[in-house]
Design a protein around this motif. Structure first.
Motif, mmCIF file in Angstrom:
data_model
loop_
_atom_site.group_PDB
_atom_site.id
_atom_site.type_symbol
_atom_site.label_atom_id
_atom_site.label_comp_id
_atom_site.label_asym_id
_atom_site.label_seq_id
_atom_site.Cartn_x
_atom_site.Cartn_y
_atom_site.Cartn_z
ATOM 1 N N TRP A 542 0.854 -1.184 0.000
ATOM 2 C CA TRP A 542 0.000 0.000 0.000
ATOM 3 C C TRP A 542 0.884 1.225 0.000
ATOM 4 C CZ3 TRP A 542 -0.528 4.484 2.740
ATOM 5 C CH2 TRP A 542 -1.651 5.264 2.427
ATOM 6 N N GLN A 543 0.640 2.103 -0.941
ATOM 7 C CA GLN A 543 1.312 3.396 -1.010
ATOM 8 C C GLN A 543 0.253 4.437 -1.335
ATOM 9 O OE1 GLN A 543 4.469 4.031 -0.414
ATOM 10 N NE2 GLN A 543 5.471 2.027 -0.537
ATOM 11 N N PRO A 544 0.371 5.655 -0.809
ATOM 12 C CA PRO A 544 -0.581 6.701 -1.209
ATOM 13 C C PRO A 544 -0.427 7.018 -2.688
ATOM 14 C CG PRO A 544 1.238 7.633 0.068
ATOM 15 C CD PRO A 544 1.387 6.138 0.143
ATOM 16 N N ASP A 545 -1.543 7.340 -3.330
ATOM 17 C CA ASP A 545 -1.535 7.652 -4.754
ATOM 18 C C ASP A 545 -1.405 9.168 -4.937
ATOM 19 O OD1 ASP A 545 -2.166 6.786 -7.651
ATOM 20 O OD2 ASP A 545 -3.608 8.399 -7.270
ATOM 21 N N ALA A 546 -0.416 9.581 -5.724
ATOM 22 C CA ALA A 546 -0.120 11.012 -5.858
ATOM 23 C C ALA A 546 -1.301 11.794 -6.426
ATOM 24 C CB ALA A 546 1.115 11.197 -6.736
ATOM 25 N N GLU A 547 -1.973 11.241 -7.419
ATOM 26 C CA GLU A 547 -3.097 11.949 -8.020
ATOM 27 C C GLU A 547 -4.264 12.059 -7.042
ATOM 28 O OE1 GLU A 547 -5.805 11.653 -12.092
ATOM 29 O OE2 GLU A 547 -3.763 10.820 -12.049
ATOM 30 N N ARG A 550 -3.448 14.806 -4.596
ATOM 31 C CA ARG A 550 -3.646 16.126 -5.213
ATOM 32 C C ARG A 550 -5.122 16.502 -5.226
ATOM 33 N NH1 ARG A 550 -3.406 15.841 -11.339
ATOM 34 N NH2 ARG A 550 -5.566 15.280 -10.866
ATOM 35 N N ASP A 551 -5.981 15.550 -5.645
ATOM 36 C CA ASP A 551 -7.412 15.837 -5.719
ATOM 37 C C ASP A 551 -8.015 16.027 -4.335
ATOM 38 O OD1 ASP A 551 -7.252 15.675 -8.449
ATOM 39 O OD2 ASP A 551 -8.142 13.682 -8.600
ATOM 40 N N ALA A 552 -7.531 15.261 -3.351
ATOM 41 C CA ALA A 552 -8.047 15.389 -1.992
ATOM 42 C C ALA A 552 -7.702 16.741 -1.388
ATOM 43 C CB ALA A 552 -7.504 14.263 -1.116
ATOM 44 N N ALA A 553 -6.576 17.320 -1.808
ATOM 45 C CA ALA A 553 -6.203 18.649 -1.319
ATOM 46 C C ALA A 553 -7.108 19.728 -1.897
ATOM 47 C CB ALA A 553 -4.746 18.933 -1.672
ATOM 48 N N ARG A 554 -7.702 19.449 -3.045
ATOM 49 C CA ARG A 554 -8.566 20.438 -3.699
ATOM 50 C C ARG A 554 -10.026 20.275 -3.321
ATOM 51 N NH1 ARG A 554 -9.246 21.440 -10.279
ATOM 52 N NH2 ARG A 554 -10.615 23.269 -10.084
ATOM 53 N N TRP A 555 -10.461 19.017 -3.184
ATOM 54 C CA TRP A 555 -11.869 18.722 -2.942
ATOM 55 C C TRP A 555 -12.026 17.999 -1.608
ATOM 56 C CZ3 TRP A 555 -14.697 21.264 -6.287
ATOM 57 C CH2 TRP A 555 -14.202 21.502 -7.572
ATOM 58 N N ALA A 625 -18.854 7.810 6.863
ATOM 59 C CA ALA A 625 -18.061 8.651 7.750
ATOM 60 C C ALA A 625 -17.941 10.064 7.192
ATOM 61 C CB ALA A 625 -16.675 8.034 7.926
ATOM 62 N N GLU A 626 -17.421 10.951 8.001
ATOM 63 C CA GLU A 626 -17.129 12.297 7.508
ATOM 64 C C GLU A 626 -16.133 12.216 6.358
ATOM 65 O OE1 GLU A 626 -16.381 15.514 10.332
ATOM 66 O OE2 GLU A 626 -16.919 14.120 11.933
ATOM 67 N N GLY A 627 -16.285 13.118 5.413
ATOM 68 C CA GLY A 627 -15.376 13.171 4.275
ATOM 69 C C GLY A 627 -15.757 12.276 3.123
ATOM 70 N N VAL A 628 -16.898 11.571 3.252
ATOM 71 C CA VAL A 628 -17.354 10.640 2.214
ATOM 72 C C VAL A 628 -18.761 11.037 1.783
ATOM 73 C CG1 VAL A 628 -17.959 8.230 1.694
ATOM 74 C CG2 VAL A 628 -15.939 8.752 3.084
ATOM 75 N N SER A 664 -11.883 6.753 -6.926
ATOM 76 C CA SER A 664 -10.803 7.752 -6.824
ATOM 77 C C SER A 664 -11.314 9.125 -7.243
ATOM 78 C CB SER A 664 -9.611 7.335 -7.694
ATOM 79 O OG SER A 664 -8.988 6.175 -7.185
ATOM 80 N N THR A 665 -12.564 9.402 -6.930
ATOM 81 C CA THR A 665 -13.215 10.649 -7.323
ATOM 82 C C THR A 665 -13.406 11.535 -6.097
ATOM 83 O OG1 THR A 665 -14.393 9.511 -9.110
ATOM 84 C CG2 THR A 665 -15.276 11.640 -8.397
ATOM 85 N N PHE A 666 -13.035 12.807 -6.236
ATOM 86 C CA PHE A 666 -13.169 13.774 -5.153
ATOM 87 C C PHE A 666 -14.036 14.941 -5.632
ATOM 88 C CE2 PHE A 666 -9.508 11.232 -4.314
ATOM 89 C CZ PHE A 666 -9.457 11.094 -2.932
ATOM 90 N N LEU A 667 -14.783 15.552 -4.704
ATOM 91 C CA LEU A 667 -15.780 16.544 -5.096
ATOM 92 C C LEU A 667 -16.229 17.341 -3.887
ATOM 93 C CD1 LEU A 667 -19.255 14.902 -5.234
ATOM 94 C CD2 LEU A 667 -17.246 13.493 -4.852
#
Length: 679
Positions: A542-547, A550-555, A625-628, A664-667
């Motif tokens: 398991w490794q964090p996914d860079a993309e 990035r999206d989580a920082a925006r959305w 949960a929160e954030g979902v 892998s969708t953020f909004l």
């Protein structure tokens, strides 16, 4: 009243044998077949209403030709001969001008009968057209990751769960997608067997289980490796089984597992350390633990690593070697049928591929030659594919000749130049094999086609004749084709007399005891040379996914999609009762997230990101949960306030198997009444 033994053809692992009651040419009732051990006499709440699907007033009854702008839904009735003549004429012209690869056939899993499912793509294979890389929207990530670990082989027989001493539903809402397996699980719970659910959502299955672990989306690999860390620490590892039946455990134990201490695993997964310790202790103590692995956890950027990590767990405890133990993902690979007779009757060995998940991009950008025509058979890519707005833009091209064959006027059909009325499965005869059970069955039609509806089988044969194809499959009946599926088959399938299949009812093709491995080494490959050659981590990790970072920082919100209980996909949209039971398309937000945005239960809201905005009804609750933000089911855009959820999802592909990354969708979300946010 006549009773007809049929098979459910909806895209579901159970492959239920059914009994249809028919009177005066109408299906009166559909119920489970009491003589099929797995179906056990009951059907799910959705299939129980399939008589209404067959006789829905919304059914298409005649071929239609577009008479207005694409997407407008304006059509004029025409005859079948006129429709087929126009299709074949247009295709012949396109082939003459641009070559066969300017055509694409698009048929997938709406009909699980092996003839109606595959013969449309077989037609295009014989024509030498571009080929659909089918399944990437669904299961290619998990299936490829499983193949890289266990080989192309079926997993545990679900009926052996009666001998299990622990059941873990990992990312699988059994009450939504595997109800007959849930019934088996319920039976053994009465004997004290515990059921654990690992799922970001408190689904009905999670709420009914003995224990629910609400894991963070995309961290399943970390939890699985964290369990291995504790098993190694506590000497709960079956070293003898690992030595005899696996490849690479010592390297995994040395290079990856030490990083995933309980504290680190807790930080990644959002689960308390104490719960991780408790889960590992339960799993280590069980001798016949049964994992039911869901496909949804692999529909994200690093989904392949998640599947590989979880699939290795039964090897660590030796559960793969015991009846009632192991893991169930899919079963189909162990049933060695020769479906190539229908899927690949002739044609070139290779041709240009179109990834199912990237249909929109292919329609808009593919060149040399560009796609100039597409036939879509009983599928709804304008709703189901990622980047659904791209798909709609592609279908809206005036220079793209679109043919849609469907029982209903779907979002996709509205973009067609020609719409053809299709049968439902109860109006077809076909051969079936399960992908979540080890049964096969030939089923007749319960009733004649409604209106002027044609099956995929009949349509493909008619078009093959007009296009000058002479392959035998395009001239044979369904019953004549059945023996071809067994010709050259091996294993349990090879022992079946094909002459006795038609009319026999359900036949079990029992797998061998203990998990078989069909990798190059003949063992479960924790270390995969094939993945190493592809530049992918050869050890489950398991490794964090860079993309994603990035999206989580925006959305601020992460999308979770899951099957709904009455409208899991648009194939059920034709049943008014089920639409009403499910309610209008909705999303679920945690109370804290709703309060933070000033949103209330029942409010109309806008879900938005840089790709699209979608309008849904809001439900506020602690199901997530929160954030979902949860959006259950695949619903038509015509039923929502606006749009459909997959407009928000990118068409990037998974780490293994080139699958879709829906999770892998953020909004973000806001009140619908406000002006649209500037995404």
């Amino acid at each position: 009243m006549e009773t007809v033994r049929v098979v459910c053809a909806h895209d579901c692992p159970d492959m239920c044998s059914l009994v249809a009651q028919v009177e005066n040419g109408r299906v009166i009732r559909v119920q489970g077949d009491p003589d099929q051990p797995y179906t056990a006499g009951f059907a799910c709440a959705k299939v129980n209403r399939d008589a209404e699907l067959v006789h829905s007033p919304d059914r298409l009854t005649t071929p239609l030709k577009r008479s207005g702008p694409k997407g407008s839904g304006q059509f004029t009735p025409i005859s079948w001969d006129a429709a087929l003549d126009e299709i074949s004429s247009r295709w012949k012209t396109i082939i003459a001008e641009s070559g066969p690869e300017a055509l694409l056939g698009y048929a997938y899993s709406a009909h699980q009968g092996q003839m109606n499912r595959h013969i449309v793509n077989g037609l295009f294979h014989a024509l030498g057209t571009s080929r659909l890389q089918a399944g990437t929207v669904c299961d290619t990530c998990c299936e490829t990751a499983w193949d890289m670990t266990a080989g192309p082989v079926g997993s545990a027989d679900p009926e052996t769960v009666v001998d299990s001493d622990l059941v873990i539903a990992w990312g699988c809402d059994l009450m939504a997608v595997n109800v007959h397996f849930w019934a088996k699980v319920e039976a053994i719970r009465r004997n004290g067997v515990k059921v654990v659910v690992i799922d970001p959502r408190r689904s009905r299955t999670a709420a009914s289980a003995d224990w629910h672990l609400p894991i963070r989306i995309g961290t399943d690999a970390a939890l699985a490796i964290g369990i291995v860390h504790i098993l190694v620490r506590d000497k709960r590892v079956d070293r003898a089984y690992l030595e005899a039946h696996t490849l690479g455990f010592e390297r995994w134990e040395r290079e990856v597992v030490p990083r995933f201490t309980p504290a680190v695993t807790a930080g990644i997964t959002g689960l308390p350390e104490a719960d991780i310790e408790k889960l590992a202790a339960m799993y280590g103590a069980a001798k016949r633990s049964f994992l039911r692995i869901g496909e949804g956890m692999t529909r994200l950027a690093r989904g392949g690593q998640a599947l590989r990590a979880v699939a290795c767990l039964p090897a660590v405890t030796g559960a793969y070697g015991r009846r009632g133990g192991g893991a169930l993902l899919m079963t189909a690979a162990s049933m060695d049928f020769q479906f190539g007779f229908v899927k690949k009757p002739s044609g070139p060995k290779t041709a240009r591929q179109v990834n199912h998940s990237k249909l929109g991009e292919a329609l808009l950008t593919m060149q040399d030659p560009p796609l100039r025509s597409i036939l879509i058979a009983a599928n709804n890519p304008a709703v189901t594919c990622p980047e659904a707005n791209k798909v709609r833009a592609g279908l809206a091209r005036e220079d793209l000749f679109v043919v849609v064959h469907d029982p209903f006027m779907t979002d996709t059909a509205r973009y067609a130049d020609i719409v053809l009325p299709a049968t439902t499965y109860l109006e077809t005869q076909d051969f079936y094999r399960g992908y979540g059970s080890y049964y096969m069955q030939f089923a007749p039609a319960a009733v004649a086609p409604q209106g002027e509806a044609w099956s995929n089988f009949r349509l493909a044969q008619a078009l093959a004749a007009r296009m000058g194809l002479t392959d035998r499959v395009f001239r044979m009946t369904e019953q004549e084709i059945v023996p071809e599926f067994f010709r050259g088959a091996s294993g349990a399938v090879g022992k079946v007399d094909p002459a006795k299949v038609v009319g026999a009812g359900p036949i079990k093709v029992a797998p061998p005891e203990g998990q078989e491995f069909r990798t190059p080494s003949g063992k479960l490959e924790i270390y995969s040379e094939a993945l190493a050659a592809q530049g992918v981590s050869p050890l489950p990790d398991w490794q964090p996914d860079a993309e994603e970072l990035r999206d989580a920082a925006r959305w601020p919100l992460r999308l979770l999609t899951a099957p709904s209980y009455f409208q899991p996909h648009t194939a059920y949209s034709g049943v008014a009762f089920l639409r009403k039971r499910e309610g209008e398309p909705f999303c679920v937000l945690n109370p804290a997230d709703a309060e933070r945005r000033g949103l209330a239960d029942g409010q109309k809201v806008r879900l938005y990101n840089e790709r699209a905005a979608v309008g849904l009804k809001l439900k506020v609750g602690d199901e997530v949960a929160e954030g979902v933000i949860l959006v259950p089911g695949q619903r038509p855009g015509t039923e929502a306030i606006e749009g459909t959820v997959n407009m928000l999802c990118s068409d990037r592909l998974t780490d293994i198997g080139e699958g879709a990354c829906y999770q892998s969708t953020f909004l973000d979300v806001e009140a619908w009444e406000r002006p649209a946010a500037n995404a």
